[in-house]
Design an enzyme around this catalytic site. Structure first.
Site, PDB file in Angstrom:
ATOM      1  N   GLU A 151       0.794  -1.229   0.000  1.00  0.00           N
ATOM      2  CA  GLU A 151       0.000   0.000   0.000  1.00  0.00           C
ATOM      3  C   GLU A 151       0.828   1.282   0.000  1.00  0.00           C
ATOM      4  O   GLU A 151       0.781   2.073   0.956  1.00  0.00           O
ATOM      5  CB  GLU A 151      -0.922   0.013   1.226  1.00  0.00           C
ATOM      6  CG  GLU A 151      -1.886  -1.152   1.258  1.00  0.00           C
ATOM      7  CD  GLU A 151      -2.906  -1.036   2.384  1.00  0.00           C
ATOM      8  OE1 GLU A 151      -2.736  -0.186   3.284  1.00  0.00           O
ATOM      9  OE2 GLU A 151      -3.888  -1.795   2.364  1.00  0.00           O
ATOM     10  N   GLU A 206      -5.438  -8.523   0.761  1.00  0.00           N
ATOM     11  CA  GLU A 206      -6.062  -8.215   2.060  1.00  0.00           C
ATOM     12  C   GLU A 206      -7.533  -7.912   1.853  1.00  0.00           C
ATOM     13  O   GLU A 206      -7.906  -7.224   0.903  1.00  0.00           O
ATOM     14  CB  GLU A 206      -5.445  -6.970   2.724  1.00  0.00           C
ATOM     15  CG  GLU A 206      -4.101  -7.183   3.343  1.00  0.00           C
ATOM     16  CD  GLU A 206      -3.553  -5.916   3.997  1.00  0.00           C
ATOM     17  OE1 GLU A 206      -4.349  -5.100   4.515  1.00  0.00           O
ATOM     18  OE2 GLU A 206      -2.324  -5.747   3.971  1.00  0.00           O
TER      19      GLU A 206
HETATM   20  C1  FCB Z   1      -4.152  -2.249   5.720  1.00  0.00           C
HETATM   21  C2  FCB Z   1      -2.746  -2.658   6.143  1.00  0.00           C
HETATM   22  C3  FCB Z   1      -2.726  -3.771   7.156  1.00  0.00           C
HETATM   23  C4  FCB Z   1      -3.824  -3.638   8.181  1.00  0.00           C
HETATM   24  C5  FCB Z   1      -5.158  -3.411   7.521  1.00  0.00           C
HETATM   25  C6  FCB Z   1      -6.313  -3.302   8.471  1.00  0.00           C
HETATM   26  O1  FCB Z   1      -4.131  -0.939   5.237  1.00  0.00           O
HETATM   27  O2  FCB Z   1      -2.015  -3.065   5.033  1.00  0.00           O
HETATM   28  O3  FCB Z   1      -1.440  -3.811   7.737  1.00  0.00           O
HETATM   29  O4  FCB Z   1      -3.501  -2.667   9.099  1.00  0.00           O
HETATM   30  O5  FCB Z   1      -5.108  -2.251   6.736  1.00  0.00           O
END
Ligand code: FCB
Length: 412
Positions: free
Chosen positions: A160, A324
């Site tokens: 990110e 994620e």
């Molecule tokens: C993302 C991050 C991860 C975690 C989630 C909830 O932005 O990559 O590390 O904190 O959010």
């Protein structure tokens, strides 16, 4: 009743973690320094977090029982290279043990090389905003590739980049805790772009055949109405969240960076309206769609948005991994509802032609949620912070059933 919805053979079912959030004892990193300066809003400490530095074998065995066949983790730069150019053989061996343990459990390791934390020797020199930052990171990348590459299934260069730069240089929630530093933000994004491109080349050379990608956050920015000014507000709000400088005066989409696959991190989105009274927010007002449930973070929950994100990536013609996805809720019953609904969107995207090859739930364990400490619970497994005891939540068992069947049950 809907028929069973099967995922492609070889689909990866895993969870995602980041070293600083789960390992504990990461004292050489800028996040530890930030914590000492009072940067954690809840006053919590990332030491020992889930103590996974010591408990990884048991934790991986548990995830295998939950039928995970893959796992996403990050290698902590501050441990491997505690001083510039000095690599710690014991820490390299530690990560060999970690990746070997995953392999022994039959889980494919997806390895992230930068997940928000950096060594203090690097951040003391200006971190990612300093000229020469990519050059300072690359020896670590090369060393990890040479020493650990034979155990890695997939590389993820950066996690990110846009969120990292915004939180560190505009919002101040991440180290170095700068606020409103637009010039710094642009330097960071430009350096991260160079770093990714160089790492992509180097990893391709040193570990041919191991796919290299990047994990980019997609926060949907949807126009609040169909009026032109709201549509314009939504697209400008999204512009800088999805792009980085790619040359003089030019901004390109992060997901179009050179890569063998694209990693999607998606959680939520906002409605965006044009608002002349808010110059500091780019003349926009952002809010949750009325009527949608929200998580403990206040993020709107709409599983169909995951499909929107996947559909957006389809034209790139690259394999996609959901690197994620998840929700912060203390009430696990809500995750039990959410999980199959989100996975249904993944299945539909695949049915309609998106080449999605895996899903990594954020996260395996309740862990250290950066500046929010332990107040946000994203895990399929609860961790008692006093005893380090693990308890699988109902959502964890549900995930196991889905992963084992490689399908969503009929009728869900
Ligand atoms: C993302 C991050 C991860 C975690 C989630 C909830 O932005 O990559 O590390 O904190 O959010």
């Amino acid at each position: 009743m809907a028929a069973e919805r099967r995922f492609p053979d070889g689909f990866l079912w895993g969870c995602a973690t980041a070293a600083h959030q789960v390992e504990g004892g990461n004292h050489g990193s800028d996040w530890w320094q930030f914590e000492q300066r009072g940067g954690i809003l809840t006053g919590d400490s990332a030491d020992p977090a889930c103590d996974m530095y010591h408990r990884f074998r048991d934790d991986f065995a548990l995830l295998r029982r939950l039928r995970n066949n893959a796992h996403r983790l990050s290698i902590e730069w501050a441990r491997v290279e505690p001083r510039p150019g000095e690599f710690d053989p014991a820490e390299i061996q530690h990560y060999r043990d970690v990746l070997t343990a995953l392999r022994d459990e039959g889980m494919a390791p997806l390895v992230t090389l930068h997940h928000f934390s950096s060594p203090t020797w690097f951040s003391d020199r200006g971190g990612w905003a300093a000229s020469g930052a990519p050059r300072a990171w690359l020896p670590f990348v090369r060393r990890v590739a040479v020493e650990l590459g034979d155990l890695v299934a997939l590389w993820c260069t950066l996690n990110e980049p846009s969120i990292y730069a915004y939180q560190g240089w505009l919002g101040g929630e991440f180290p170095p805790g700068r606020r409103g530093d637009v010039r710094g933000l642009i330097r960071v994004l430009a350096n991260l772009r160079r770093a990714h491109e160089a790492a992509y080349r180097e990893l391709g050379r040193l570990t041919p055949g191991v796919p290299v990608g990047i994990a980019q956050h997609r926060w949907l920015m949807l126009p609040a109405t169909s009026r032109l000014r709201d549509r314009f507000a939504a697209s400008t709000a999204g512009f800088f969240m999805d792009r980085w400088p790619v040359g003089w005066g030019r901004w390109g989409r992060v997901v179009e960076a050179p890569a063998d696959y694209v990693g999607l991190n998606h959680y939520s989105g906002s409605l965006v309206a044009f608002d002349i009274r808010r110059p500091a927010e780019g003349f926009t007002r952002r809010f949750n769609p009325p009527g949608l449930p929200v998580t403990d973070f206040g993020w709107a929950v709409e599983p169909r948005w995951l499909r929107t994100c996947l559909d957006e990536l389809r034209p790139l013609g690259r394999p996609i991994y959901v690197t994620e996805n998840g929700m912060a809720v203390a009430a696990d019953a809500r995750r039990v509802q959410f999980l199959p609904a989100a996975l249904e969107q993944v299945w539909e995207a695949i049915r309609d032609g998106a080449d999605v090859r895996g899903y990594f739930h954020w996260s395996s364990h309740d862990n250290f949620e950066w500046a929010h400490g332990y107040s946000m619970r994203f895990g399929l497994v609860a961790v008692d912070l006093a005893t380090q005891e693990r308890t699988v939540k109902p959502s964890g068992w549900l995930y196991a059933r889905i992963a084992e069947a490689n399908a969503l049950p009929a009728g869900d």
